[in-house]
Design an enzyme around this catalytic site. Sequence first.
Site, PDB file in Angstrom:
ATOM      1  CG  ASN A  79      -1.937   1.097   1.193  1.00  0.00           C
ATOM      2  OD1 ASN A  79      -2.844   1.058   0.360  1.00  0.00           O
ATOM      3  ND2 ASN A  79      -1.810   2.094   2.050  1.00  0.00           N
TER       4      ASN A  79
ATOM      5  CD  GLU B 248      -2.392   2.452  -3.184  1.00  0.00           C
ATOM      6  OE1 GLU B 248      -1.611   1.522  -2.881  1.00  0.00           O
ATOM      7  OE2 GLU B 248      -3.391   2.747  -2.514  1.00  0.00           O
TER       8      GLU B 248
ATOM      9  CG  ASP C  49      -6.756  18.604   7.369  1.00  0.00           C
ATOM     10  OD1 ASP C  49      -6.387  18.308   6.219  1.00  0.00           O
ATOM     11  OD2 ASP C  49      -7.099  17.761   8.209  1.00  0.00           O
TER      12      ASP C  49
END
Length: 444
Positions: free
Chosen positions: A139, A203, A249
Amino acid sequence: MNLRRFLAWAEAEGHLAMIDRPVDPYLEMARWIHARQEQPALFANPQRPGWQVAAGVCSRREHFAWALGTDVTGIVPRLIEALRRPAPPVCIAEAPCQEVINHTPNLDRLPILKHLRGDGGPYVTAAVAIISDPDYGRNASFHRLMQIGPHSFTARIVEGRGTDTAWRKAVTAGHDLDIAICLGVPMHVLLAAAMSPAKGVDELAIANALAPTPVVRCLTVDLEVPAECEAVLEGRITAQLADEGPFIDLTETWDIVRPQPVIQIDCLTHRRGPIYHALLPGGLEHKLLMGLPREPTLFQAVAEVAECRAVNITPGGMNWLHAVVQIAKHRSEDGRRAIEAAFRGHGSLKHVVVVDDDVDLFDPAAVEWAIATRFQADQDLVVLPDQPSSSLDPSAKLAPGQKARSAKMGLDATIPWTDRTGRLLTEAEQDGFHKVRYDAASDA
Ligand SMILES: Cc1cc2nc3c(=O)[nH]c(=O)nc-3n(C[C@H](O)[C@H](O)[C@H](O)COP(=O)(O)O)c2cc1C
């Protein structure tokens, strides 16, 4: 497209700012990057000997278009194709990212930026973390990393995602989880790592379908990393927790402090003269890397119900909550069906506008024009109350441990096919909705 080739292109095109004077990664560098609106830049002297820092790498769609050898509208079809046909990368014996090996690395010697005074510490923001899950395999994903010591980070690891589930299995089995943190990552690998394909889909195989992405074995952990990264930190995600944050964020607002897993770093490998990629949290790069990799699934969901021409997850909605969908309309209900499909295709989407293919979906004024001239709220508005939604939306209903919920809204701003009585409009009446264009001037 590796980072060095991108920088060479940006320089050749006259986009790159070369900064030779010393710039401090502690607050000063982030201010410079922000003030220049994330223009591509190379800091030759970040006050950490041996390193350079690149910024603004992913700040424009055009950069990705160039990296993938296409134009802006060609990016999503390329990502869809790569998602359909992942191609496992080849493993090579010698790689640029292992030209220099350091078994006693000290993170204080890396140009890790502290972005804002209120940050919990210096943060690595553009790293691709590679782990292996015993059930699902490799991953690759992003995790912001707050430096908490010369050999350690605390990492934001969102619950339920690939890294989190693998880490929990390791902790339950009583051991640490190996991790390889890639710095200065090729652009197509950044895109692939930001996708969320089905569990078990690698990925790096998606990256390799976008462009050749050979990998090399790490030296101290049982993992492989893209050979053309600038540097790799090899280490372990431990069972220990430490406070992570504050940090801004995607919303450009402070995220809360949480106890998060601690990562210990055991080895650093890098290219000669490594280039560190700095990404401004809450900035254009952060947003585009979040939203762009979601456009293929959004596109595919709409394409199941209508002729989808293009999609744009827009910067005004943090490249996460808002989208414009462009369709070629063949049935009266296509706009409404496209709205419903868009919410299925990107679960965090909150507001979507559907336009015809004569409207430039990358031009906010053109989209607003379509709303102004083609949309009636009492007929063309879809409101879905109390839906599962994004935790990044501060106005959503947010409760600890529960999925966020919010209302969703879709605007069908396509040319109507019927009038208010339900009568089908003639072709001439529909034509009346098109913008009249001036001919080009011969001498302007
Ligand atoms: C720039 C950027 C920063 C991100 N930061 C984090 C993070 O700090 N923690 C996290 O869990 N996910 C983060 N993400 C999201 C994950 O990388 C993304 O959801 C990933 O695709 C999850 O995939 P997975 O479910 O296969 O693990 C970030 C994404 C981007 C593009």
